[in-house]
Design a protein around this motif. Sequence first.
Motif, PDB file in Angstrom:
ATOM      1  N   UNK A  84       0.824  -1.220   0.000  1.00 39.77           N
ATOM      2  CA  UNK A  84       0.000   0.000   0.000  1.00 39.77           C
ATOM      3  C   UNK A  84       0.848   1.256   0.000  1.00 39.77           C
ATOM      4  N   UNK A  85       1.859   1.298   0.871  1.00 38.24           N
ATOM      5  CA  UNK A  85       2.716   2.477   0.953  1.00 38.24           C
ATOM      6  C   UNK A  85       3.507   2.684  -0.335  1.00 38.24           C
ATOM      7  N   UNK A  86       4.091   1.613  -0.871  1.00 38.53           N
ATOM      8  CA  UNK A  86       4.885   1.743  -2.086  1.00 38.53           C
ATOM      9  C   UNK A  86       4.005   2.109  -3.276  1.00 38.53           C
ATOM     10  N   UNK A  87       2.788   1.604  -3.290  1.00 34.78           N
ATOM     11  CA  UNK A  87       1.840   1.979  -4.338  1.00 34.78           C
ATOM     12  C   UNK A  87       1.557   3.480  -4.323  1.00 34.78           C
ATOM     13  N   UNK A 112       1.034   3.981  -8.284  1.00 32.21           N
ATOM     14  CA  UNK A 112       0.432   2.803  -8.902  1.00 32.21           C
ATOM     15  C   UNK A 112      -0.737   2.377  -8.020  1.00 32.21           C
ATOM     16  N   UNK A 113      -1.933   2.651  -8.488  1.00 32.28           N
ATOM     17  CA  UNK A 113      -3.111   2.326  -7.691  1.00 32.28           C
ATOM     18  C   UNK A 113      -3.320   0.815  -7.638  1.00 32.28           C
ATOM     19  N   UNK A 114      -3.725   0.346  -6.488  1.00 34.52           N
ATOM     20  CA  UNK A 114      -4.034  -1.065  -6.257  1.00 34.52           C
ATOM     21  C   UNK A 114      -2.830  -1.968  -6.555  1.00 34.52           C
ATOM     22  N   UNK A 115      -1.653  -1.532  -6.126  1.00 29.08           N
ATOM     23  CA  UNK A 115      -0.425  -2.291  -6.370  1.00 29.08           C
ATOM     24  C   UNK A 115      -0.504  -3.696  -5.797  1.00 29.08           C
ATOM     25  N   UNK A 116      -1.074  -3.835  -4.617  1.00 28.76           N
ATOM     26  CA  UNK A 116      -1.155  -5.165  -3.989  1.00 28.76           C
ATOM     27  C   UNK A 116      -1.884  -6.156  -4.888  1.00 28.76           C
ATOM     28  N   UNK A 117      -3.019  -5.765  -5.430  1.00 27.49           N
ATOM     29  CA  UNK A 117      -3.768  -6.714  -6.265  1.00 27.49           C
ATOM     30  C   UNK A 117      -3.017  -7.041  -7.552  1.00 27.49           C
ATOM     31  N   UNK A 127       4.931  -2.185 -14.620  1.00 29.93           N
ATOM     32  CA  UNK A 127       3.819  -1.352 -14.158  1.00 29.93           C
ATOM     33  C   UNK A 127       4.275   0.096 -14.181  1.00 29.93           C
ATOM     34  N   UNK A 128       3.444   0.956 -14.707  1.00 27.77           N
ATOM     35  CA  UNK A 128       3.763   2.380 -14.774  1.00 27.77           C
ATOM     36  C   UNK A 128       2.883   3.145 -13.786  1.00 27.77           C
ATOM     37  N   UNK A 129       3.530   4.044 -13.048  1.00 31.13           N
ATOM     38  CA  UNK A 129       2.819   4.841 -12.065  1.00 31.13           C
ATOM     39  C   UNK A 129       2.499   6.225 -12.581  1.00 31.13           C
ATOM     40  N   UNK A 138       8.092   0.215 -12.647  1.00 32.68           N
ATOM     41  CA  UNK A 138       8.776  -0.869 -11.970  1.00 32.68           C
ATOM     42  C   UNK A 138       8.467  -2.167 -12.685  1.00 32.68           C
ATOM     43  N   UNK A 139       9.308  -3.145 -12.436  1.00 33.46           N
ATOM     44  CA  UNK A 139       9.135  -4.447 -13.066  1.00 33.46           C
ATOM     45  C   UNK A 139       8.909  -5.496 -11.992  1.00 33.46           C
ATOM     46  N   UNK A 140       7.823  -6.248 -12.127  1.00 35.70           N
ATOM     47  CA  UNK A 140       7.578  -7.415 -11.297  1.00 35.70           C
ATOM     48  C   UNK A 140       8.184  -8.604 -12.016  1.00 35.70           C
ATOM     49  N   UNK A 141       8.917  -9.437 -11.294  1.00 36.99           N
ATOM     50  CA  UNK A 141       9.480 -10.627 -11.920  1.00 36.99           C
ATOM     51  C   UNK A 141       9.812 -11.659 -10.856  1.00 36.99           C
TER      52      UNK A 141
END
Length: 98
Positions: free
Chosen positions: A22-25, A30-35, A51-53, A59-62
């Motif tokens: 939540x904080x990093x989102x 980046x809204x709703x980063x957790x989901x 993901x683009x904010x 940032x890249x999820x991998x």
Amino acid sequence: MRVEWFENQDNVVYANIDEFADNFGKETGISDLRSKIEEFRANPVKEGLILRGKKRSALKLFIPDMVFDKHIDMGESVWIYIGESYPAYCLYWPQSEA
């Protein structure tokens, strides 16, 4: 991305998803980063997901074990990579959610 960079513990922050997402989102816009992280965790792809904010951030999820030819510590988990100027975030879930 180089595996050696991720193996250097000085470049890695281990973060509990409950305390991080939540904080990093909010910081990245980046809204709703957790989901989005949960969705990627359930359906990962080798090339990762960018993901683009809203705050001129991306940032890249991998999952390192899917990207590199060797296993690294916690390499089966979802990681966030912003670039070598920032730490990588290795995410972990509390035991009840694992």
